[in-house]
Write a protein that holds these residues in place. Structure first.
Motif, PDB file in Angstrom:
ATOM      1  N   VAL A   1       0.694  -1.227   0.089  1.00 48.80           N
ATOM      2  CA  VAL A   1      -0.153  -0.023  -0.030  1.00 48.80           C
ATOM      3  C   VAL A   1       0.622   1.235   0.127  1.00 48.80           C
ATOM      4  O   VAL A   1       1.686   1.372   1.014  1.00 48.80           O
ATOM      5  CB  VAL A   1      -0.980   0.102   1.235  1.00 48.80           C
ATOM      6  CG1 VAL A   1      -1.876   1.415   1.231  1.00 48.80           C
ATOM      7  CG2 VAL A   1      -1.801  -1.175   1.131  1.00 48.80           C
ATOM      8  N   LEU A   2       0.735   2.152  -1.068  1.00 49.63           N
ATOM      9  CA  LEU A   2       1.642   3.159  -1.151  1.00 49.63           C
ATOM     10  C   LEU A   2       0.977   4.624  -1.169  1.00 49.63           C
ATOM     11  O   LEU A   2      -0.136   4.510  -1.576  1.00 49.63           O
ATOM     12  CB  LEU A   2       2.355   3.191  -2.521  1.00 49.63           C
ATOM     13  CG  LEU A   2       3.107   1.670  -2.987  1.00 49.63           C
ATOM     14  CD1 LEU A   2       3.475   1.769  -4.315  1.00 49.63           C
ATOM     15  CD2 LEU A   2       4.025   1.349  -1.863  1.00 49.63           C
ATOM     16  N   MET A   3       1.719   5.573  -0.994  1.00 49.03           N
ATOM     17  CA  MET A   3       1.173   6.863  -1.316  1.00 49.03           C
ATOM     18  C   MET A   3       1.804   7.203  -2.442  1.00 49.03           C
ATOM     19  O   MET A   3       3.012   7.149  -2.695  1.00 49.03           O
ATOM     20  CB  MET A   3       1.602   8.057  -0.119  1.00 49.03           C
ATOM     21  CG  MET A   3       1.011   7.738   1.149  1.00 49.03           C
ATOM     22  SD  MET A   3      -0.922   8.037   1.247  1.00 49.03           S
ATOM     23  CE  MET A   3      -0.731   9.837   0.570  1.00 49.03           C
ATOM     24  N   SER A   4       1.122   8.099  -3.201  1.00 51.19           N
ATOM     25  CA  SER A   4       1.626   8.735  -4.455  1.00 51.19           C
ATOM     26  C   SER A   4       2.088  10.285  -4.225  1.00 51.19           C
ATOM     27  O   SER A   4       1.116  11.058  -3.817  1.00 51.19           O
ATOM     28  CB  SER A   4       0.685   8.953  -5.405  1.00 51.19           C
ATOM     29  OG  SER A   4       0.882   9.511  -6.641  1.00 51.19           O
ATOM     30  N   GLY A   5       3.283  10.626  -4.418  1.00 50.75           N
ATOM     31  CA  GLY A   5       3.590  11.833  -4.680  1.00 50.75           C
ATOM     32  C   GLY A   5       3.468  12.612  -5.716  1.00 50.75           C
ATOM     33  O   GLY A   5       3.457  13.934  -6.057  1.00 50.75           O
ATOM     34  N   ALA A   6       3.082  12.001  -6.752  1.00 50.93           N
ATOM     35  CA  ALA A   6       2.724  12.614  -8.197  1.00 50.93           C
ATOM     36  C   ALA A   6       1.299  12.785  -8.108  1.00 50.93           C
ATOM     37  O   ALA A   6       0.299  12.014  -7.585  1.00 50.93           O
ATOM     38  CB  ALA A   6       3.214  11.513  -9.354  1.00 50.93           C
ATOM     39  N   GLY A   7       0.849  14.075  -9.115  1.00 53.50           N
ATOM     40  CA  GLY A   7      -0.445  14.102  -9.407  1.00 53.50           C
ATOM     41  C   GLY A   7      -1.111  13.191 -10.343  1.00 53.50           C
ATOM     42  O   GLY A   7      -0.376  12.593 -11.121  1.00 53.50           O
ATOM     43  N   HIS A   8      -2.477  12.787 -10.287  1.00 54.16           N
ATOM     44  CA  HIS A   8      -2.849  12.081 -11.210  1.00 54.16           C
ATOM     45  C   HIS A   8      -4.551  12.554 -11.588  1.00 54.16           C
ATOM     46  O   HIS A   8      -5.102  13.303 -10.609  1.00 54.16           O
ATOM     47  CB  HIS A   8      -3.125  10.411 -10.651  1.00 54.16           C
ATOM     48  CG  HIS A   8      -1.708  10.021 -10.418  1.00 54.16           C
ATOM     49  ND1 HIS A   8      -0.870   9.648 -11.205  1.00 54.16           N
ATOM     50  CD2 HIS A   8      -1.133   9.803  -9.346  1.00 54.16           C
ATOM     51  CE1 HIS A   8       0.128   9.121 -10.702  1.00 54.16           C
ATOM     52  NE2 HIS A   8       0.121   9.189  -9.477  1.00 54.16           N
ATOM     53  N   ASP A   9      -5.003  12.205 -12.526  1.00 50.71           N
ATOM     54  CA  ASP A   9      -6.275  12.428 -12.761  1.00 50.71           C
ATOM     55  C   ASP A   9      -7.395  12.112 -11.765  1.00 50.71           C
ATOM     56  O   ASP A   9      -8.332  12.842 -11.674  1.00 50.71           O
ATOM     57  CB  ASP A   9      -6.707  11.790 -14.186  1.00 50.71           C
ATOM     58  CG  ASP A   9      -6.159  12.441 -15.635  1.00 50.71           C
ATOM     59  OD1 ASP A   9      -6.358  13.624 -15.624  1.00 50.71           O
ATOM     60  OD2 ASP A   9      -5.561  11.643 -16.285  1.00 50.71           O
TER      61      ASP A   9
END
Length: 493
Positions: free
Chosen positions: A436-444
Motif C-alpha cells: 500500500v503506497l502513497m503517491s507523490g505525483a499528481g493523477h487524474d
C-alpha cells in the motif's frame, strides 16, 4: 451525466479527427503499419508459468501482454517532436493518438465519442444501461522528452481487459456500464494548468480556463476551435458528469517511484495522492548594460531570483526551521514535502545585459494540505522581504492548487484483491501481500475525487524513473497490470 453521443452526435466524429490530422497522414500510415506488425515476444519473468503455447488460457498473454506492449510502442512514436516524445494538449500528435485510441476502443466493443475538451471516451452499457457507471481512465498527453508508459499504460491496460471480455462474449454480462476515458490533458505542459480534461468532467474546472493562454498567446478555446470543437459557456458546464450517475473511478498508473521495485512486486495499491501547488514567480528589476552599471547600484532580478530559489530549497529541506506551530497545528510530515523549480526564463536574455525580468516556476507537493499552505505562506512572505531588500518587485501567481486526495477504502480493497489474484495466477503460487503506497505525483484521480470515489493501482517501473525516455516497465508487468484490471472487472459481472 449527459447521455453519451451516438454516431449522429454533433460532437466531433471519427472522420473529423482523421480530417484534422490529414497533414500528418504519412505519420499516421506508419503507425498503422507498426500496429499491424506482430508483437515481439518477451522473456517470461514469473515462476511457474511457461511463456509458450502452453500458457493457461485464463492469462490471456497475447492480448494483455504482447498486444498491449505493441500498442505502447505505437503510441510512443506519436510525437510532435523529432527525436523525443512530446504530446501536449490537442497538439497534432495528441489528435493522432486520440484517433488511434478511439479505434482500439471500438475494437474492444465500446461505443466512442470525443467531448468538448478533447477527452476520448469509450463506453459499454452492460446489462443495465441506467445503472451507475464505473469510469476507468488515464491521460494521453505527455511531458516534454517523455517515456512511453506514463498515462498510456492505464488506458491500454483497461482496453486490453475489456477486449478480453469482448472476445469471450462476457462484455454484455457487466452489471453496470463501464466507460474508459483517455483524458486530453493531465500534465499541464502547454497551458501550465493541470487536469484540463478530468477537471472538466469532475466539474471543478472554471469556465475561465477556456481563456488561459499558452506561450504563443493561443487560448484553450482557440485550440478547441482549431480542432473543430465549438464550446460555449453553456456547453462547457454540460461536460460535468452527474455524481448520481457514477459508481466510482479507478486508474492504473506507473508508480514513478522505487518502492515496488525494492520489494520485488509488480503491483501496489494507492492509499492517497499528495496535494500540489504550482506557482509562477515573476521578479522585475532594472535592465541595464553589463559593463557600465556598478554592482552597488544594480537592481538585478536574476540575482534576486537565485536567492529566492535557494530560499525555497532551504524551506523545503528544513521546514521546521522556518515554521512555528500552535496548539491547533501540531506540524506535518516533513519527509513528504518536495519542491521543484523546473523552469526559468529571463528577458531580454543576452549575455551582456542585466535582465529586466526573470520568471520561474515552483512545484510544491505534500500529503498534508495544512502544511503545504503554511509553507507557501511563509515562502511568500520571505520572498517579498528579499525582493524589497534588493529593490526589485516580486509577483507570485498561483497557477494550480489541488488538495491531497484519499482513495476510497472499499475500492482500494477490491483493487488490492484483484492485484493479489492476478499476481498469484501468473506465479502459480501464493505471493507476498500487495504493498500500500502513497503517491507523490499528481493523477487524474485527484480531479475525479471531486466527482466520485476513486481507487488506484501502481505498476512497477525500473529505478522509479519517469518523465524521462529512460522510463521502463517490464513486459510481464504490463501483463500483470492488464490481468489485475480484468480481474477487477470480473467482480462487476
Amino acid at each position: 451525466m449527459a447521455s453519451p453521443p451516438h454516431s449522429s452526435s454533433p460532437n466531433r466524429p471519427l472522420s473529423k479527427i482523421r480530417f484534422t490530422i490529414s497533414h500528418n497522414s504519412s505519420i499516421f500510415s506508419l503507425l498503422v503499419v507498426l500496429y499491424l506488425l506482430p508483437p515481439l515476444s518477451s522473456a517470461h519473468l514469473y515462476a511457474g508459468v511457461e511463456d509458450t503455447k502452453g500458457v493457461k488460457n485464463d492469462l490471456f498473454l497475447e492480448v494483455l501482454r504482447d498486444e498491449a506492449v505493441a500498442r505502447l510502442n505505437v503510441l510512443g512514436k506519436v510525437s510532435d517532436a523529432d527525436g523525443y516524445l512530446e504530446r501536449t494538449y490537442l497538439s497534432p500528435a495528441s489528435i493522432i493518438a486520440g484517433n488511434i485510441i478511439r479505434g482500439w476502443m471500438e475494437e474492444a466493443g465500446l461505443r466512442t465519442w470525443v467531448d468538448q475538451m478533447g477527452n476520448v471516451h469509450g463506453r459499454v452499457d452492460g446489462m443495465n444501461s441506467s445503472a451507475k457507471s464505473l469510469l476507468i481512465g488515464s491521460h494521453l498527453d505527455t511531458v516534454i522528452d517523455a517515456g512511453i508508459f506514463d498515462g498510456a499504460l492505464g488506458i491500454i491496460s483497461a482496453l486490453s481487459a475489456l477486449k478480453v471480455l469482448n472476445i469471450n462474449g462476457q462484455l454484455k454480462n457487466l452489471k453496470r456500464p463501464v466507460e474508459v476515458i483517455a483524458f486530453s490533458d493531465e500534465e499541464g505542459v502547454r497551458f501550465q494548468s493541470a487536469f484540463l480534461g478530468s477537471a472538466a468532467i469532475a466539474g471543478v474546472l472554471p469556465v475561465s480556463a477556456l481563456q488561459i493562454q499558452d506561450k504563443s498567446g493561443v487560448t484553450v478555446q482557440n485550440v478547441l476551435k482549431e480542432n473543430s470543437i465549438e464550446i460555449s459557456e453553456e456547453s462547457f458546464f454540460e461536460l460535468k458528469y452527474d455524481p448520481e450517475s457514477v459508481w466510482g473511478y479507478i486508474e492504473l498508473h506507473i508508480e514513478q517511484g522505487p518502492v515496488l521495485e525494492s520489494v520485488g512486486l509488480p503491483l501496489g495499491v494507492v492509499k492517497g495522492i499528495a496535494g500540489q501547488t504550482r506557482l509562477k514567480v515573476t521578479v522585475r528589476g532594472s535592465q541595464g548594460h553589463a559593463g557600465t552599471v556598478p554592482m552597488s547600484m544594480r537592481q538585478d532580478p536574476m540575482a534576486a531570483a537565485a536567492e529566492l530559489i535557494v530560499l525555497l530549497e532551504s524551506i523545503c529541506k528544513h521546514p521546521e526551521d522556518f515554521l512555528s506551530y500552535d496548539d491547533q497545528c501540531k506540524g506535518f510530515s516533513v519527509e513528504s514535502l518536495v519542491c521543484t523549480v523546473g523552469e526559468i526564463s529571463c528577458w531580454p536574455s543576452a549575455s551582456n545585459v542585466i535582465p529586466g525580468e526573470v520568471t520561474f516556476t515552483v512545484d510544491m507537493r505534500t500529503i498534508d494540505d495544512m502544511g503545504r499552505e503554511a509553507v507557501i505562506y511563509e515562502l511568500s512572505n520571505r520572498m517579498h522581504q528579499i525582493c524589497d531588500r534588493r529593490s526589485v518587485s516580486c509577483n507570485i501567481e498561483c497557477k494550480h492548487d489541488a488538495n491531497a486526495a484519499a482513495c476510497d477504502t472499499g475500492l482500494s480493497s477490491q483493487l488490492k484483491s484483484a492485484a493479489y489474484s492476478a499476481m498469484k495466477r501468473m506465479a502459480g503460487e501464493d505471493v507476498d501481500d500487495v504493498p500500500v503506497l502513497m503517491s507523490g505525483a499528481g493523477h487524474d484521480a485527484m480531479a475525479m475525487a471531486h466527482l466520485t470515489k476513486v481507487g488506484m493501482l501502481f505498476v512497477r517501473c525500473r529505478g522509479g524513473v519517469s518523465h524521462s525516455p529512460a522510463e521502463y516497465v517490464l513486459d510481464d508487468d504490463v501483463w500483470a497490470a492488464g490481468l489485475a484490471i480484468l480481474t477487477f472487472l470480473e467482480t462487476q459481472m
